[in-house]
Design a protein around this motif. Structure first.
Motif, PDB file in Angstrom:
ATOM      1  N   PRO A  87      14.482   7.481 -66.208  1.00  0.00           N
ATOM      2  CA  PRO A  87      13.549   7.363 -65.104  1.00  0.00           C
ATOM      3  C   PRO A  87      13.594   5.950 -64.503  1.00  0.00           C
ATOM      4  O   PRO A  87      13.854   4.982 -65.190  1.00  0.00           O
ATOM      5  N   VAL A  88      13.258   5.897 -63.210  1.00  0.00           N
ATOM      6  CA  VAL A  88      13.102   4.625 -62.503  1.00  0.00           C
ATOM      7  C   VAL A  88      11.797   4.749 -61.713  1.00  0.00           C
ATOM      8  O   VAL A  88      11.574   5.769 -61.065  1.00  0.00           O
ATOM      9  N   GLU A 101      10.106  -1.033 -56.837  1.00  0.00           N
ATOM     10  CA  GLU A 101       9.492  -2.357 -56.936  1.00  0.00           C
ATOM     11  C   GLU A 101       9.423  -3.061 -55.579  1.00  0.00           C
ATOM     12  O   GLU A 101       9.803  -4.227 -55.444  1.00  0.00           O
ATOM     13  N   GLY A 102       8.959  -2.334 -54.595  1.00  0.00           N
ATOM     14  CA  GLY A 102       8.748  -2.900 -53.261  1.00  0.00           C
ATOM     15  C   GLY A 102      10.000  -3.037 -52.413  1.00  0.00           C
ATOM     16  O   GLY A 102       9.927  -3.467 -51.263  1.00  0.00           O
ATOM     17  N   LYS A 103      11.153  -2.667 -52.960  1.00  0.00           N
ATOM     18  CA  LYS A 103      12.390  -2.800 -52.191  1.00  0.00           C
ATOM     19  C   LYS A 103      12.939  -1.442 -51.801  1.00  0.00           C
ATOM     20  O   LYS A 103      12.921  -0.509 -52.613  1.00  0.00           O
ATOM     21  N   LYS A 104      13.487  -1.375 -50.592  1.00  0.00           N
ATOM     22  CA  LYS A 104      13.923  -0.076 -50.085  1.00  0.00           C
ATOM     23  C   LYS A 104      15.192   0.407 -50.782  1.00  0.00           C
ATOM     24  O   LYS A 104      16.188  -0.285 -50.839  1.00  0.00           O
ATOM     25  N   VAL A 105      15.134   1.644 -51.304  1.00  0.00           N
ATOM     26  CA  VAL A 105      16.310   2.240 -51.942  1.00  0.00           C
ATOM     27  C   VAL A 105      16.827   3.425 -51.130  1.00  0.00           C
ATOM     28  O   VAL A 105      17.997   3.772 -51.212  1.00  0.00           O
ATOM     29  N   ALA A 106      15.936   4.030 -50.327  1.00  0.00           N
ATOM     30  CA  ALA A 106      16.364   5.179 -49.528  1.00  0.00           C
ATOM     31  C   ALA A 106      15.621   5.221 -48.204  1.00  0.00           C
ATOM     32  O   ALA A 106      14.450   4.849 -48.113  1.00  0.00           O
ATOM     33  N   GLY A 107      16.325   5.690 -47.192  1.00  0.00           N
ATOM     34  CA  GLY A 107      15.716   5.954 -45.884  1.00  0.00           C
ATOM     35  C   GLY A 107      15.997   7.410 -45.532  1.00  0.00           C
ATOM     36  O   GLY A 107      17.059   7.933 -45.862  1.00  0.00           O
ATOM     37  N   ILE A 108      15.026   8.039 -44.924  1.00  0.00           N
ATOM     38  CA  ILE A 108      15.147   9.465 -44.575  1.00  0.00           C
ATOM     39  C   ILE A 108      14.991   9.589 -43.057  1.00  0.00           C
ATOM     40  O   ILE A 108      14.081   8.973 -42.494  1.00  0.00           O
ATOM     41  N   ASN A 128      20.801   4.269 -51.642  1.00  0.00           N
ATOM     42  CA  ASN A 128      21.639   3.219 -52.241  1.00  0.00           C
ATOM     43  C   ASN A 128      21.811   3.525 -53.723  1.00  0.00           C
ATOM     44  O   ASN A 128      20.959   3.187 -54.534  1.00  0.00           O
ATOM     45  N   VAL A 129      22.897   4.189 -54.067  1.00  0.00           N
ATOM     46  CA  VAL A 129      23.101   4.581 -55.464  1.00  0.00           C
ATOM     47  C   VAL A 129      23.700   3.409 -56.249  1.00  0.00           C
ATOM     48  O   VAL A 129      23.066   2.868 -57.143  1.00  0.00           O
ATOM     49  N   ASN A 130      24.907   3.010 -55.880  1.00  0.00           N
ATOM     50  CA  ASN A 130      25.578   1.933 -56.630  1.00  0.00           C
ATOM     51  C   ASN A 130      25.770   0.682 -55.776  1.00  0.00           C
ATOM     52  O   ASN A 130      26.585  -0.181 -56.110  1.00  0.00           O
ATOM     53  N   ILE A 143      19.836   2.117 -56.962  1.00  0.00           N
ATOM     54  CA  ILE A 143      19.475   2.738 -58.242  1.00  0.00           C
ATOM     55  C   ILE A 143      20.179   1.969 -59.362  1.00  0.00           C
ATOM     56  O   ILE A 143      19.593   1.696 -60.406  1.00  0.00           O
ATOM     57  N   LYS A 144      21.434   1.598 -59.111  1.00  0.00           N
ATOM     58  CA  LYS A 144      22.198   0.867 -60.129  1.00  0.00           C
ATOM     59  C   LYS A 144      21.459  -0.406 -60.554  1.00  0.00           C
ATOM     60  O   LYS A 144      21.359  -0.700 -61.746  1.00  0.00           O
ATOM     61  N   HIS A 145      20.940  -1.149 -59.582  1.00  0.00           N
ATOM     62  CA  HIS A 145      20.235  -2.394 -59.926  1.00  0.00           C
ATOM     63  C   HIS A 145      18.974  -2.120 -60.739  1.00  0.00           C
ATOM     64  O   HIS A 145      18.653  -2.854 -61.664  1.00  0.00           O
ATOM     65  N   ALA A 146      18.285  -1.037 -60.407  1.00  0.00           N
ATOM     66  CA  ALA A 146      17.029  -0.737 -61.095  1.00  0.00           C
ATOM     67  C   ALA A 146      17.275  -0.099 -62.462  1.00  0.00           C
ATOM     68  O   ALA A 146      16.547  -0.353 -63.422  1.00  0.00           O
TER      69      ALA A 146
END
Ligand code: ATP
Length: 233
Positions: A87-88, A101-108, A128-130, A143-146
């Motif tokens: 989980p993340v 954590e307040g940073k954008k990982v996905a836009g729809i 943003n996967v990797n 996701i990779k960073h998280a």
């Protein structure tokens, strides 16, 4: 669901739009490794790192989904459900982003497709996967960073296809999904800065309505904001 994969395209949303306008009746997913003109809201650009981002647009033909923005909110929740599996931890940013954590990982980006009435809906997802590189002007993550390790881009793709098929079969409870979106919207009840064109206001986020609009309390006056009008800061 039909799945079509491409290396480089201008915009997966444009492919999905064309597919619907050609009269196709089956739902489809258009996946690319890189977009040269990835679209965001309000004419903004979605940037990717070739092969490291999930870029997919779902084409849902038909007139059942009369509210594309609501489908956009639901898709943000589907991305979050996938993050829960890792989980993340995640949160939503109204109307169309998923944050870690307040940073954008996905836009729809949902778009209604019209031709003498609504003929379908396209929902684009940039995840943003990797990714290791992000646009300078934004607080972004992957996701990779998280999560701490790289993941196959197909993994979230398969989860989203599974949920989007349920949407198409109309076995998805949108009120439950909206409740999750609200629960994960960390700015609810807080003061927000809202920008539209060159104007900036302050207000408190009070609620998100059933159609996906955001209700802000601006000095005692309740204002309803629709998709595409404002940017929260
Ligand atoms: P905001 O995040 O300011 O509310 P928005 O939700 O309207 O903007 P989107 O349509 O989701 O914006 O996406 C476009 C914006 O997202 C760009 O202006 C840029 O700042 C940012 N962006 C572009 N590519 C990425 C990316 N790969 N990861 C995270 N953020 C990105």
């Amino acid at each position: 669901m039909r799945i079509q994969k491409f290396e480089v395209v201008e915009s997966t949303n444009d492919l999905a739009r064309k597919y619907i306008l050609e009269g196709n009746k089956e739902p489809a997913a258009f996946v690319a490794e890189h977009q040269t003109r990835g679209k965001g809201r309000l004419g903004r650009v979605w940037e990717d790192e070739p092969g490291k981002s999930l870029l997919v647009s779902f084409a849902l033909p038909g007139s059942t989904y009369s509210n594309p923005p609501l489908l956009g909110l639901a898709t943000a929740v589907f991305v979050g459900e996938y993050l829960d599996l890792l989980p993340v931890p995640w949160e939503t940013k109204w109307p169309n982003d998923v944050l870690i954590e307040g940073k954008k990982v996905a836009g729809i980006l949902p778009e209604g497709i019209w031709q003498d009435g609504l003929v379908g809906v396209v929902v684009g997802v940039g995840l943003n996967v990797n990714q290791d590189e992000f646009p300078d002007d934004t607080e972004a993550t992957s996701i990779k960073h998280a999560f701490g390790q790289a993941l196959p881009v197909e993994q979230p793709l398969m989860y989203l296809i599974y949920r989007m098929e349920q949407v198409y079969e109309q076995i998805v409870d949108f009120s439950e999904i909206l409740a999750t979106f609200k629960d994960k919207f960390k700015s609810m009840g807080k003061k927000l800065r809202v920008r539209s064109n060159d104007q900036v206001w302050e207000g408190t986020a009070v609620d998100i309505e059933e159609d996906g609009s955001l209700i802000l309390n601006m000095e005692g006056k309740l204002v309803t904001l629709g998709w595409g009008e404002v940017t929260l800061r």
